[in-house]
Design an enzyme around this catalytic site. Structure first.
Site, PDB file in Angstrom:
ATOM      1  N   HIS A 126      19.631  46.721  43.879  1.00  0.00           N
ATOM      2  CA  HIS A 126      20.755  46.261  44.692  1.00  0.00           C
ATOM      3  C   HIS A 126      21.317  44.959  44.163  1.00  0.00           C
ATOM      4  O   HIS A 126      20.731  44.310  43.294  1.00  0.00           O
ATOM      5  CB  HIS A 126      20.382  46.147  46.173  1.00  0.00           C
ATOM      6  CG  HIS A 126      19.316  45.155  46.517  1.00  0.00           C
ATOM      7  ND1 HIS A 126      19.455  43.796  46.371  1.00  0.00           N
ATOM      8  CD2 HIS A 126      18.075  45.337  47.039  1.00  0.00           C
ATOM      9  CE1 HIS A 126      18.375  43.179  46.789  1.00  0.00           C
ATOM     10  NE2 HIS A 126      17.505  44.097  47.187  1.00  0.00           N
ATOM     11  N   CYS A 146      12.386  44.974  46.142  1.00  0.00           N
ATOM     12  CA  CYS A 146      13.481  45.618  45.416  1.00  0.00           C
ATOM     13  C   CYS A 146      13.734  44.930  44.079  1.00  0.00           C
ATOM     14  O   CYS A 146      13.159  43.892  43.775  1.00  0.00           O
ATOM     15  CB  CYS A 146      14.757  45.579  46.257  1.00  0.00           C
ATOM     16  SG  CYS A 146      14.637  46.547  47.772  1.00  0.00           S
TER      17      CYS A 146
END
Length: 171
Positions: A126, A146
């Site tokens: 992301h 992430c």
């Protein structure tokens, strides 16, 4: 000011305020060679998008706030290691855009079950989104697990990847 002109002014003011809101991500289109795999080297903080053996793009990134080791439990701040697959896309992500990987796999779920804990979920590539200022403060590894790139880079990654592309994450 008449009632009609006040109403018109109010509508214009509301439209102007709405335009100042969160920037909608640009959904790019990609017409190049098909990405056949993503290879991530956590220790080097480098990721490669490949078509066969040809590197199409490479990116630096930030990881989870505890970057060393394989993700095992929800909240451990680690980024998983091993073979996963692109499995979803979120154009409404809080982090500009996001591309999900298939963590946890069956092995990850079985391991966590031995300890009666949740293995975690929602591991993504992301952008920085609202957390981007942390990087400016020198905090490279800030996610919950992430892999975070710049917002302009996730726009390219989002366009280039397709569901099912293998993602190999190395220590």
């Amino acid at each position: 000011m008449s009632r009609l002109s006040r109403r018109g002014f109010s509508l214009i003011a509301l439209a102007a305020l709405a335009a100042c809101g969160v920037r909608k991500p640009q959904i790019k289109r990609y017409f190049g060679p098909k990405v056949t795999q993503v290879v991530v080297y956590k220790g080097q903080r480098h990721m490669y998008l490949l078509s066969g053996n040809t590197v199409l793009k490479s990116y630096g990134f930030g990881l989870g706030f505890q970057p060393v080791g394989h993700k095992q439990f929800e909240g451990d701040g680690k980024t998983p290691e091993g073979l996963y697959f692109v499995d979803r896309f979120n154009p409404q992500s809080r982090y500009h855009l996001s591309v999900g990987i298939s963590y946890p796999n069956e092995r990850d779920r079985e391991y966590a079950a031995q300890f009666n804990v949740n293995p975690g979920s929602d591991i993504m590539f992301h952008g920085r989104g609202p957390e981007g200022n942390r990087l400016a403060q020198g905090k490279q590894d800030w996610t919950a697990g992430c892999i975070a790139v710049r917002d302009d880079e996730i726009e390219d990654i989002y366009a280039m990847l397709q569901p099912g592309v293998p993602v190999m994450i190395h220590a």
